[in-house]
Design a protein around this motif. Structure first.
Motif, PDB file in Angstrom:
ATOM      1  N   MET A   1      -3.207   0.911 -13.981  1.00  0.00           N
ATOM      2  CA  MET A   1      -2.036   0.461 -14.604  1.00  0.00           C
ATOM      3  C   MET A   1      -2.363  -0.418 -15.781  1.00  0.00           C
ATOM      4  O   MET A   1      -1.217  -0.507 -16.810  1.00  0.00           O
ATOM      5  CB  MET A   1      -1.298  -0.588 -13.423  1.00  0.00           C
ATOM      6  CG  MET A   1      -1.005   0.352 -12.174  1.00  0.00           C
ATOM      7  SD  MET A   1       0.002   1.469 -12.849  1.00  0.00           S
ATOM      8  CE  MET A   1      -0.064   2.772 -11.110  1.00  0.00           C
TER       9      MET A   1
ATOM     10  N   ARG B   1       0.797  -1.262   0.150  1.00  0.00           N
ATOM     11  CA  ARG B   1      -0.002  -0.023   0.042  1.00  0.00           C
ATOM     12  C   ARG B   1       0.929   1.380   0.062  1.00  0.00           C
ATOM     13  O   ARG B   1       0.713   2.041  -0.648  1.00  0.00           O
ATOM     14  CB  ARG B   1      -0.958  -0.047   1.347  1.00  0.00           C
ATOM     15  CG  ARG B   1      -2.341  -0.289   1.048  1.00  0.00           C
ATOM     16  CD  ARG B   1      -3.194  -0.099   2.262  1.00  0.00           C
ATOM     17  NE  ARG B   1      -2.755   1.227   3.249  1.00  0.00           N
ATOM     18  CZ  ARG B   1      -2.432   1.112   4.559  1.00  0.00           C
ATOM     19  NH1 ARG B   1      -2.629  -0.091   5.231  1.00  0.00           N
ATOM     20  NH2 ARG B   1      -2.214   2.203   5.286  1.00  0.00           N
TER      21      ARG B   1
ATOM     22  N   SER C   1      -6.682   1.214  -9.261  1.00  0.00           N
ATOM     23  CA  SER C   1      -5.397   1.226  -9.463  1.00  0.00           C
ATOM     24  C   SER C   1      -4.935   0.183 -10.565  1.00  0.00           C
ATOM     25  O   SER C   1      -3.963   0.571 -11.314  1.00  0.00           O
ATOM     26  CB  SER C   1      -4.421   1.142  -8.075  1.00  0.00           C
ATOM     27  OG  SER C   1      -4.746   2.224  -7.323  1.00  0.00           O
TER      28      SER C   1
ATOM     29  N   LEU D   1       1.617  -5.026  -7.593  1.00  0.00           N
ATOM     30  CA  LEU D   1       1.198  -4.427  -6.163  1.00  0.00           C
ATOM     31  C   LEU D   1      -0.324  -4.223  -6.110  1.00  0.00           C
ATOM     32  O   LEU D   1      -0.755  -4.596  -5.000  1.00  0.00           O
ATOM     33  CB  LEU D   1       2.143  -3.099  -6.167  1.00  0.00           C
ATOM     34  CG  LEU D   1       3.607  -3.301  -5.799  1.00  0.00           C
ATOM     35  CD1 LEU D   1       4.237  -1.821  -5.870  1.00  0.00           C
ATOM     36  CD2 LEU D   1       3.862  -4.036  -4.622  1.00  0.00           C
ATOM     37  N   ALA D   2      -0.850  -3.655  -6.999  1.00  0.00           N
ATOM     38  CA  ALA D   2      -2.325  -3.264  -6.946  1.00  0.00           C
ATOM     39  C   ALA D   2      -2.995  -4.589  -6.763  1.00  0.00           C
ATOM     40  O   ALA D   2      -4.130  -4.818  -6.020  1.00  0.00           O
ATOM     41  CB  ALA D   2      -2.778  -2.325  -8.099  1.00  0.00           C
TER      42      ALA D   2
ATOM     43  N   LEU E   1       2.937   1.540  -3.433  1.00  0.00           N
ATOM     44  CA  LEU E   1       2.014   1.885  -4.376  1.00  0.00           C
ATOM     45  C   LEU E   1       1.635   3.444  -4.229  1.00  0.00           C
ATOM     46  O   LEU E   1       1.390   4.104  -5.134  1.00  0.00           O
ATOM     47  CB  LEU E   1       0.777   0.972  -4.629  1.00  0.00           C
ATOM     48  CG  LEU E   1      -0.153   1.327  -5.770  1.00  0.00           C
ATOM     49  CD1 LEU E   1       0.775   1.105  -7.307  1.00  0.00           C
ATOM     50  CD2 LEU E   1      -0.985   0.222  -6.124  1.00  0.00           C
TER      51      LEU E   1
ATOM     52  N   PHE F   1       4.072  -2.575 -10.820  1.00  0.00           N
ATOM     53  CA  PHE F   1       2.799  -1.599 -10.373  1.00  0.00           C
ATOM     54  C   PHE F   1       1.519  -2.479 -10.091  1.00  0.00           C
ATOM     55  O   PHE F   1       0.895  -2.530  -9.079  1.00  0.00           O
ATOM     56  CB  PHE F   1       2.850  -0.406 -10.861  1.00  0.00           C
ATOM     57  CG  PHE F   1       3.957   0.534 -10.748  1.00  0.00           C
ATOM     58  CD1 PHE F   1       5.324   0.170  -9.903  1.00  0.00           C
ATOM     59  CD2 PHE F   1       4.200   1.462 -11.425  1.00  0.00           C
ATOM     60  CE1 PHE F   1       6.344   1.050  -9.895  1.00  0.00           C
ATOM     61  CE2 PHE F   1       5.328   2.287 -11.521  1.00  0.00           C
ATOM     62  CZ  PHE F   1       6.356   2.042 -10.538  1.00  0.00           C
TER      63      PHE F   1
ATOM     64  N   ALA G   1      -7.427  -0.251  -4.812  1.00  0.00           N
ATOM     65  CA  ALA G   1      -6.616  -1.270  -5.497  1.00  0.00           C
ATOM     66  C   ALA G   1      -7.074  -1.839  -6.624  1.00  0.00           C
ATOM     67  O   ALA G   1      -6.109  -1.804  -7.741  1.00  0.00           O
ATOM     68  CB  ALA G   1      -6.279  -2.385  -4.461  1.00  0.00           C
TER      69      ALA G   1
END
Length: 159
Positions: free
Chosen positions: A91, A19, A87, A139-140, A22, A136, A84
């Protein structure tokens, strides 16, 4: 062998780190763009040649604000799974845009962290930009899959 209890203790810390990372990336990207002159924000979007002229300004001006809002929400851990997912979609759109520019032979800077627009042939970094954005995206996706984390508004609210 990792026990279920140990896993339950560790996962929230990993998500917290994801978190924060990102959020920092999104904030940096948004801040770099929002502090530029509006004409440069629009130019970066126009360079992709994907949207009609009537939308490039809206996207150019709105994208940095969206990135900053998502960053703040991730940082405080509010609506974590939803943020998320948004996001991750963002991405994926970035990856698609860069891949599209590459496939069509455009020679542009992605504008991901400010700047953007045409660059000299051979100055593009499409592969590294796509790889970076895939990280990225990962991560999301992690945060969406495991949204429980430490030091979050969601946790305080019992969500």
């Amino acid at each position: 062998m990792v026990t279920e209890t140990r896993r339950a203790e560790v996962l929230p810390w990993i998500t917290t780190a994801a978190r924060i990372v990102l959020a920092a990336i999104l904030f940096w990207a948004g801040w770099a763009k929002v502090t530029e002159p509006p004409a440069l924000q629009k130019q970066a979007v126009e360079a992709y040649q994907l949207l009609p002229a009537s939308l490039t300004g809206l996207v150019g001006y709105g994208l940095p604000v969206l990135e900053i809002v998502l960053a703040v929400l991730l940082l405080v851990g509010f609506a974590t799974r939803f943020v998320a997912i948004i996001s991750a979609v963002l991405m994926a759109v970035f990856i698609g845009g860069i891949a599209s520019a590459w496939a069509r032979g455009l020679s542009i800077d992605c504008g991901c962290f400010g700047g953007g627009g045409a660059v000299a042939k051979g100055q593009t970094k499409y592969l590294s930009e796509i790889i970076r954005d895939v990280v990225f995206l990962a991560l999301a996706v992690w945060i969406a899959r495991f949204p429980r984390s430490r030091a979050s508004v969601d946790g305080l609210l019992g969500i």
